[in-house]
Each structure stands twice: as structure tokens, then as C-alpha cells.
Design an enzyme around this catalytic site. Structure first.
Site, short mmCIF file in Angstrom:
data_model
loop_
_atom_site.label_atom_id
_atom_site.label_comp_id
_atom_site.label_asym_id
_atom_site.label_seq_id
_atom_site.Cartn_x
_atom_site.Cartn_y
_atom_site.Cartn_z
N CYS A 119 0.80 -1.32 -0.21
CA CYS A 119 -0.12 0.19 0.03
C CYS A 119 0.86 1.15 0.04
O CYS A 119 0.35 2.47 -0.15
CB CYS A 119 -0.84 -0.03 1.24
N HIS A 248 -2.96 6.92 2.71
CA HIS A 248 -3.41 5.64 2.11
C HIS A 248 -4.61 5.44 2.87
O HIS A 248 -4.88 5.52 3.76
CB HIS A 248 -2.27 4.42 2.25
N ASN A 278 -10.35 -0.14 0.22
CA ASN A 278 -8.75 0.04 0.37
C ASN A 278 -8.27 -0.72 -1.10
O ASN A 278 -8.50 -1.73 -1.26
CB ASN A 278 -8.46 -0.70 1.77
O1 UT7 Z 1 -3.71 -1.73 4.06
C1 UT7 Z 1 -3.62 -2.08 5.39
C2 UT7 Z 1 -5.04 -2.68 5.66
N1 UT7 Z 1 -4.97 -2.92 7.04
C3 UT7 Z 1 -6.00 -2.30 7.97
O2 UT7 Z 1 -6.15 -1.15 7.69
C4 UT7 Z 1 -6.25 -3.27 9.11
C5 UT7 Z 1 -6.44 -2.35 10.43
N2 UT7 Z 1 -7.20 -3.18 11.29
C6 UT7 Z 1 -8.63 -2.77 11.51
O3 UT7 Z 1 -8.97 -2.00 10.78
C7 UT7 Z 1 -9.28 -3.58 12.09
O4 UT7 Z 1 -8.58 -4.28 13.10
C8 UT7 Z 1 -10.39 -4.50 11.40
C9 UT7 Z 1 -11.32 -3.54 10.97
C10 UT7 Z 1 -9.90 -5.42 10.48
C11 UT7 Z 1 -11.00 -5.26 12.79
O5 UT7 Z 1 -11.66 -4.56 13.55
P1 UT7 Z 1 -11.47 -4.87 14.99
O6 UT7 Z 1 -12.26 -4.03 16.17
O7 UT7 Z 1 -9.98 -4.93 15.44
O8 UT7 Z 1 -12.18 -6.34 15.21
P2 UT7 Z 1 -11.74 -7.74 15.77
O9 UT7 Z 1 -10.54 -8.48 14.89
O10 UT7 Z 1 -11.00 -7.72 17.08
O11 UT7 Z 1 -12.93 -8.45 15.84
C12 UT7 Z 1 -14.10 -8.12 16.73
C13 UT7 Z 1 -15.16 -8.91 16.46
C14 UT7 Z 1 -14.96 -10.44 16.47
O12 UT7 Z 1 -15.90 -11.27 16.91
P3 UT7 Z 1 -15.82 -11.82 18.36
O13 UT7 Z 1 -14.56 -12.87 18.35
O14 UT7 Z 1 -15.70 -10.59 19.31
O15 UT7 Z 1 -17.20 -12.51 18.44
C15 UT7 Z 1 -14.87 -10.66 15.05
O16 UT7 Z 1 -15.06 -12.01 14.75
O17 UT7 Z 1 -15.71 -8.69 15.31
C16 UT7 Z 1 -15.89 -9.83 14.43
N3 UT7 Z 1 -15.94 -9.57 13.12
C17 UT7 Z 1 -16.63 -9.11 12.36
N4 UT7 Z 1 -18.17 -8.82 12.86
C18 UT7 Z 1 -19.09 -8.18 11.49
C19 UT7 Z 1 -14.73 -9.37 12.31
N5 UT7 Z 1 -15.17 -9.00 11.06
C20 UT7 Z 1 -16.51 -8.76 11.07
C21 UT7 Z 1 -17.28 -8.23 10.04
N6 UT7 Z 1 -18.60 -8.09 10.39
N7 UT7 Z 1 -17.06 -8.01 8.90
#
Ligand code: UT7
Length: 322
Positions: A119, A248, A278
Site C-alpha cells: 500500500c 493511504h 482500500n
Molecule cells: O492496508 C492495510 C490494511 N489493513 C488495515 O487497515 C487493518 C487495520 N485493522 C482494522 O481496521 C481492524 O482491526 C479491523 C477492521 C480489521 C477489525 O476490527 P477490530 O475492531 O480489530 O475487530 P476484531 O478483529 O477484534 O474482531 C472483533 C469481532 C470479532 O468477533 P468476536 O470474536 O468478538 O465475537 C470478529 O469475529 O468482530 C468480528 N468481526 C466481524 N463482525 C461483523 C470481524 N469481521 C467482522 C465483520 N462483520 N466483517
């Protein structure tokens, strides 16, 4: 042996962007994986993204964006002597994308290479283009960021498929001929954190994109604002005086967090991610070209670019709008 004469500076002559026609909304995704429009908007800031057609390639999108930038620059294909395509999603390892793109745009026998800094790729490529012009190894460079992220996503993995989109963005770089004119591409501030290489991966030929989202989020919101600030310092402009900040488009919460730390007013911060997703190396030139198309920014104004992502790699520079 004598060194060739380059120029004192390089500048951007024009931008161009391309997005595939197919728009995929959060509700469309919620029909196939367990997610919701509310979750995606609140965590990532994306409402919809564009997804390339099954036969639409990275080169197709690069040609579309590169052709627009070339037309906008007023140059002819013969004037381009170097083509750099930043991409991390080429369909094949060999041949590279850039030589094909150059050929399809009618550019005869340019230097042509692909660059993978994920990226951060467009900012790396722009720095290389600027340095090539300044050193005299190229006079006009076509720089493109192009990605088909959709081809590397596991569409059953709700933690990644909701983030990304496809597209391309391009810029034509040329010399600053008037010695009184300031350079149009400021010094690059770049680097990498290879110790965190496992945080964003396509592990092997049959893998999909995977990431440790929270680790990436923490890194991006704590380590990158000093990089952006250093690029501003080196260009001699305060972040508050920028006409726009285009980081980005990784995630709207990351974008807004970095902008707050730099004290750039929210209305000057790009949020193209809302309708583009993204798009990795394409996100910055795509956001810039759309801002220009919508007359949201004027010629001669200064804009800060900040690319960051897998590697983990990052790069920032201040540019002058053509
Ligand atoms: O170019 C580089 C790109 N990368 C990035 O920008 C990544 C940066 N990271 C993030 O933006 C965030 O970490 C994410 C958006 C990817 C994830 O958000 P988070 O607040 O860190 O969520 P998490 O991974 O801690 O997951 C929280 C919950 C989980 O459920 P449980 O275990 O608490 O029951 C996930 O399974 O959210 C769940 N989850 C979803 N729920 C609904 C994960 N993806 C989804 C989804 N819809 N799409």
C-alpha cells in the site's frame, strides 16, 4: 566518465484515476458473509467498493488510469521514457505489468519496472520517478498504482473481504525547468519495519490476504504521524497549512487518527475509502485525481501523501497539485 545533467527538481504534470464499473455495497456482502452495513461503516468507514470484472486485469486498470494521466499532461507517448507500476496483485510473476502497460499506451521502448511496497507502493514509485528525473536518467515518467485486490481475497473471510476494492491511479512526472520554481515533489521520508512482516500476508501462491488487524491498526495509529510530520518538515510546510492530506485509504478510523495527531482539519483529509474501499497502492492517486476532478483542490496547492501497509513499508512526501 562524466555524470549526466539532471534537473533541480521534478513535478507532477497530471493525475488520472480508474475504477471498475461494478459497485459492491455492504448490504451485498452481508448477503454472503455474516456482517452488516453498520459494522463495516463503524469499524472501517467503507460504504461500497468497486470490484473488477473476472477478465479485467491489473494491466487493464493501469492502462485506463495511465492513459488519462498521459492525456492530461499534454505529452505524447513518445515523451515518456520510464514507466513504473506499483502493484502487489499482478496476475503473473513474469512478465511484469509495466512493459505491457507501456506497449498498450503506445510508449516506445521505455524503461519499465514493477515495484512492490504494497500500500506504500505509489509513494515509493513517485520518489523513484522524481529521483530519476532529477538525476537525468529519465525526463518524463509515468507512475501508476494498480491493484486487483479482489483476486487475492477469501470471499468467505468476513474480516478481510469487507475492506478492499480494485482500481488504479496514475501520475505523469517531469522536470522543473524554471530554476526559480520550487520542486513539485518534496523529499521522501520512507522506511520499513520488517520485524512486523507477518502482520499482513499473502503467504504463498495459493493463499489469500490475511492480516492481524489490531496489530496493524495500533502500528498505523502510533508510528506513522511522525513520518508524515518529517515529510512536511523536509518540504518546509506545516501540516496545518496543507491544502489536503491524502493518506493511504486503509481504514477511515486510521486516516482520521493520523490526521488528528497532525492537526490537519478534518475537511482537508481525503476519505475516498467510503466509496472505493482500500485499493492498496492505487488509493492515493485515485483519491487525488477524484479531488481534482471535483474541483476540491486548486493548481499550485500543497498536498501531503502518506503510504503505508504490508512489509511493513511506509513513505510520505509533499507534492504540488498540477
Ligand atoms: O492496508 C492495510 C490494511 N489493513 C488495515 O487497515 C487493518 C487495520 N485493522 C482494522 O481496521 C481492524 O482491526 C479491523 C477492521 C480489521 C477489525 O476490527 P477490530 O475492531 O480489530 O475487530 P476484531 O478483529 O477484534 O474482531 C472483533 C469481532 C470479532 O468477533 P468476536 O470474536 O468478538 O465475537 C470478529 O469475529 O468482530 C468480528 N468481526 C466481524 N463482525 C461483523 C470481524 N469481521 C467482522 C465483520 N462483520 N466483517
Amino acid at each position: 566518465m562524466r555524470l549526466e545533467h539532471g534537473t533541480a527538481g521534478a513535478r507532477i504534470l497530471a493525475f488520472g484515476g480508474y475504477q471498475p464499473a461494478n459497485e459492491v455495497t455492504n448490504d451485498d456482502l452481508a448477503a454472503t458473509v455474516q456482517t452488516s452495513d453498520e459494522w463495516i461503516r463503524s469499524r472501517i468507514g467503507v460504504a461500497s467498493r468497486r470490484i473488477a470484472g473476472p477478465d479485467e486485469t491489473v494491466a487493464d486498470m493501469a492502462v485506463a488510469a495511465g492513459g488519462k494521466a498521459l492525456a492530461g499532461s499534454g505529452l505524447s507517448p513518445d515523451d515518456i521514457d520510464l514507466v513504473i507500476v506499483a502493484t502487489c496483485t499482478p496476475e503473473s510473476q513474469i512478465p511484469n505489468v509495466s512493459a505491457t502497460v507501456a506497449h498498450r499506451l503506445g510508449i516506445t521502448a521505455p524503461g519499465a519496472y514493477d515495484l512492490n511496497a504494497a500500500c506504500a507502493g505509489f509513494c515509493y514509485a513517485l520518489a523513484n520517478a522524481s529521483d530519476s528525473v532529477r538525476a537525468g536518467s529519465a525526463r518524463h515518467v509515468l507512475v501508476i498504482g494498480a491493484e486487483k485486490m479482489s483476486a487475492w481475497l477469501d470471499w468467505t473471510d468476513r474480516s478481510t473481504c469487507i475492506i478492499f476494492g480494485d482500481g488504479a491511479g496514475a501520475a505523469v512526472v517531469g522536470p522543473v525547468t524554471d530554476p526559480e520554481q520550487p520542486p513539485g515533489i518534496g523529499p521522501v521520508e520512507w522506511g520499513s519495519t520488517g520485524g512486523m512482516a507477518d502482520k499482513i500476508l499473502v503467504a504463498n501462491r495459493t493463499s489469500f490476504i490475511s492480516q492481524q488487524g489490531q496489530a496493524v491498526f495500533r502500528w498505523a495509529t502510533t508510528e506513522l504521524h511522525p513520518v508524515a510530520k518529517a515529510a512536511c518538515d523536509r518540504a518546509g510546510v506545516a501540516p496545518q497549512d496543507l491544502a489536503a492530506f491524502i493518506p493511504h485509504q486503509a481504514n477511515l478510523r486510521i486516516v482520521e487518527s493520523i490526521a488528528r495527531k497532525l492537526e490537519v482539519p478534518r475537511e482537508r483529509v481525503a476519505d475516498d475509502i467510503v466509496h472505493a474501499g482500500n485499493t492498496s497502492s492505487a488509493s492515493i492517486p485515485l483519491a487525488m485525481s477524484r479531488m481534482i476532478e471535483r474541483d476540491e483542490i486548486g493548481s499550485g496547492e500543497q498536498v501531503l501523501f502518506l503510504g503505508f501497509g504490508a512489509g511493513l513499508c511506509y513513505a510520505a512526501q509533499v507534492i504540488t497539485v498540477p
